[in-house]
Design a protein around this motif. Structure first.
Motif, mmCIF file in Angstrom:
data_model
loop_
_atom_site.group_PDB
_atom_site.id
_atom_site.type_symbol
_atom_site.label_atom_id
_atom_site.label_comp_id
_atom_site.label_asym_id
_atom_site.label_seq_id
_atom_site.Cartn_x
_atom_site.Cartn_y
_atom_site.Cartn_z
ATOM 1 N N LYS A 99 -48.305 -24.306 9.728
ATOM 2 C CA LYS A 99 -47.241 -25.268 9.438
ATOM 3 C C LYS A 99 -45.836 -24.681 9.586
ATOM 4 N N PHE A 100 -45.765 -23.373 9.786
ATOM 5 C CA PHE A 100 -44.466 -22.736 10.007
ATOM 6 C C PHE A 100 -44.503 -22.047 11.371
ATOM 7 N N PRO A 101 -43.344 -21.903 12.015
ATOM 8 C CA PRO A 101 -43.351 -21.171 13.274
ATOM 9 C C PRO A 101 -43.885 -19.751 13.057
ATOM 10 N N GLY A 102 -44.701 -19.284 14.003
ATOM 11 C CA GLY A 102 -45.312 -17.955 13.869
ATOM 12 C C GLY A 102 -44.272 -16.866 13.628
ATOM 13 N N PRO B 291 -41.195 -20.023 3.055
ATOM 14 C CA PRO B 291 -39.852 -20.461 3.457
ATOM 15 C C PRO B 291 -39.617 -21.927 3.102
ATOM 16 N N VAL B 292 -38.461 -22.206 2.513
ATOM 17 C CA VAL B 292 -38.146 -23.602 2.182
ATOM 18 C C VAL B 292 -37.260 -24.225 3.257
ATOM 19 N N ASN B 293 -36.574 -23.368 4.029
ATOM 20 C CA ASN B 293 -35.603 -23.926 4.986
ATOM 21 C C ASN B 293 -35.276 -22.962 6.108
ATOM 22 N N ILE B 294 -34.511 -23.453 7.059
ATOM 23 C CA ILE B 294 -33.869 -22.612 8.069
ATOM 24 C C ILE B 294 -32.404 -23.039 8.103
ATOM 25 N N GLN C 156 -47.835 -23.680 -8.112
ATOM 26 C CA GLN C 156 -47.614 -25.140 -8.020
ATOM 27 C C GLN C 156 -46.218 -25.430 -7.468
ATOM 28 N N PHE C 157 -45.254 -24.622 -7.914
ATOM 29 C CA PHE C 157 -43.893 -24.821 -7.406
ATOM 30 C C PHE C 157 -43.815 -24.426 -5.924
ATOM 31 N N LEU C 158 -44.452 -23.313 -5.569
ATOM 32 C CA LEU C 158 -44.424 -22.884 -4.164
ATOM 33 C C LEU C 158 -45.110 -23.925 -3.270
ATOM 34 N N ALA C 159 -46.158 -24.539 -3.809
ATOM 35 C CA ALA C 159 -46.863 -25.569 -3.024
ATOM 36 C C ALA C 159 -45.919 -26.732 -2.743
ATOM 37 N N LEU C 160 -45.121 -27.109 -3.744
ATOM 38 C CA LEU C 160 -44.191 -28.222 -3.524
ATOM 39 C C LEU C 160 -43.096 -27.826 -2.536
ATOM 40 N N GLY D 223 -43.213 -25.742 -0.263
ATOM 41 C CA GLY D 223 -43.788 -25.549 1.081
ATOM 42 C C GLY D 223 -44.309 -26.832 1.688
ATOM 43 N N SER D 224 -44.255 -27.943 0.926
ATOM 44 C CA SER D 224 -44.823 -29.201 1.422
ATOM 45 C C SER D 224 -43.795 -29.997 2.221
#
Ligand code: GAL
Length: 446
Positions: free
Chosen positions: A154-157, A173-176, A353-357, A359-360
């Motif tokens: 789900k993220f660029p390699g 990563p949450v953003n770029i 749980q927070f990281l899952a959100l 990263g979603s």
């Protein structure tokens, strides 16, 4: 790779230096109101448990430097979303004011050293994560988490590589953010009959015309030195191209290389066009010069886009426009904010749980339109982004990626601290030879 002993000596030095600069740890008191001031106070909003500083009693203590105008809206929205889904978990937003982590990184280093990590903390993909915290065995691998959450593809390699070491993935990563952008005041350009410059030569021409018209060509707020370092890294990228820019940080190109010398000269020339009071402004204050039309342009990562759109209520492509930093079209200076799982935290499940959100798709599409960044995920819903966002998403797919020095990806935190000092001296003295010698000698101390 730096040895661990060396690493701690380096970090300790950093902590002491930062402490001398008056690092402050924010308490968490404000009730989620947007601050219109410039993010100096360290207050933060969102749903949170007020418990101020170290030794949090909350289940989940989220540590970052996203407080104040232009910084906190995305995080607050993400925390609100998390609280809706997990009303039983108490969250503390432990943000420490200061752009680019100027103060937060020192506070974090002290806490990590004292084995008092926050539940999760903001850290840039690249060397800031790998050389500071992974090398010191302070982070837990997240490979199983990535598998369980279906995040592997789900993220660029290239981005996953930046948050990995020896086959282990250490953060989400949450953003770029993009660093090689210049934002400009469209009416100022229009009134002066100017077009966005794409080469250094054109930039100087445009700047001369603006200066003649009594407008500050380039806004700078280097009260925190990273803003000037950011300009220099973009000039280096434009002058060297992405491969040799990377080779410079890999130690394969010397700082007395004639193109690097040329880049330093260009830097000096550009600094001739900034506002006189640059040393007393922070990034938001300097961006305000552009919104007010006192200055025409600013080179700032696209958190400034969030600030212009959401805090200053300016319209993209009406009030402010954007273009790639001269000679960097087709390249993308990558700044990725990530969060991981520090070793030794008690509440691992809540952190995950927070990281899952974050990263979603839902988490990223809540956070990024407010932050000015694009989603790190490849499958986010583009309809949530304005023209700047969709343009940047497209550019990111096609561009050559370059790691930012000023934002912790290209070199270690110790090196960055020294580079910021050298740049800060250069801004007042303008001695190119001294700048390049300092950057070279900092490297030999790595
Ligand atoms: C960067 C960070 C951004 C933004 C900026 C200004 O280092 O990656 O998210 O917060 O600093 O503080």
């Amino acid at each position: 790779m730096m040895k661990k002993g060396m690493l701690w000596i380096g970090l300790l030095g950093l902590i002491m230096m930062m402490a001398a600069c008056g690092a402050e740890n924010s308490g968490t008191e404000s009730g989620g109101e947007e601050e219109q001031e410039t993010g100096e106070t360290g207050e933060s909003g969102g749903s949170q448990e007020a418990s101020g500083g170290n030794g949090s009693e909350a289940d989940l203590e989220i540590f970052s430097w996203w407080t104040g105008a232009g910084e906190e809206a995305g995080l607050n929205a993400l925390i609100d979303l998390f609280q809706e889904e997990h009303p039983d978990i108490t969250v503390e937003n432990a943000a420490v004011a200061g752009g680019a982590g100027t103060n937060a990184k020192a506070v974090l280093a002290t806490r990590m050293q004292g084995n008092d990590p926050p539940s999760t903390f903001q850290v840039h993909a690249g060397e800031e994560l790998n050389q500071s915290w992974v090398a010191a065995d302070k982070m837990e691998p997240l490979n199983d988490f990535y598998e369980e959450e279906g995040l592997m593809d789900k993220f660029p390699g290239e981005l996953i590589d930046m948050v990995s070491q020896d086959g282990n993935i250490y953060s989400v990563p949450v953003n770029i953010h993009r660093g090689n952008v210049i934002f400009y005041n469209m009416s100022v350009f229009e009134e002066n009959g100017l077009e966005p410059p794409s080469t250094f030569e054109e930039f100087m021409e445009v700047a001369d015309e603006l200066q003649a018209a009594g407008v500050t060509p380039l806004a700078l707020g280097d009260k925190e030195a990273w803003t000037a370092t950011q300009i220099f890294e973009n000039i280096l990228l434009g002058t060297l191209g992405p491969e040799d820019y990377q080779a410079l940080w890999d130690g394969e190109i010397a700082f007395d290389d004639e193109r690097v010398v040329e880049a330093a000269e260009t830097f000096k020339q550009m600094l001739g066009y900034v506002n006189e009071d640059h040393a007393s402004r922070n990034w938001q204050d300097s961006a305000q010069l552009v919104s007010e039309g006192e200055a025409a342009m600013i080179n700032m990562g696209d958190w400034a886009k969030g600030y212009f759109s959401n805090d200053l209520e300016m319209e993209v492509n009406e009030d402010f426009g954007y273009f790639a930093f001269p000679e960097t079209e087709g390249n993308f200076m990558v700044i990725s904010d990530t969060f991981g799982l520090p070793s030794g935290v008690e509440n691992e499940d809540q952190v995950k749980q927070f990281l899952a959100l974050l990263g979603s798709v839902e988490g990223q599409d809540t956070f990024n339109p407010l932050k000015g960044s694009i989603p790190a995920r490849v499958d986010a819903d583009e309809s949530n982004y304005d023209e700047y966002g969709t343009d940047t998403i497209e550019d990111f797919r096609e561009a050559s990626l370059a790691p930012s020095l000023a934002h912790g990806s290209a070199a270690s935190e110790g090196y960055l601290t020294k580079a910021n000092q050298a740049v800060n001296i250069f801004v007042t003295q303008g001695d190119t030879e001294r700048l390049l010698q300092s950057l070279e000698s900092a490297r030999s101390q790595e």
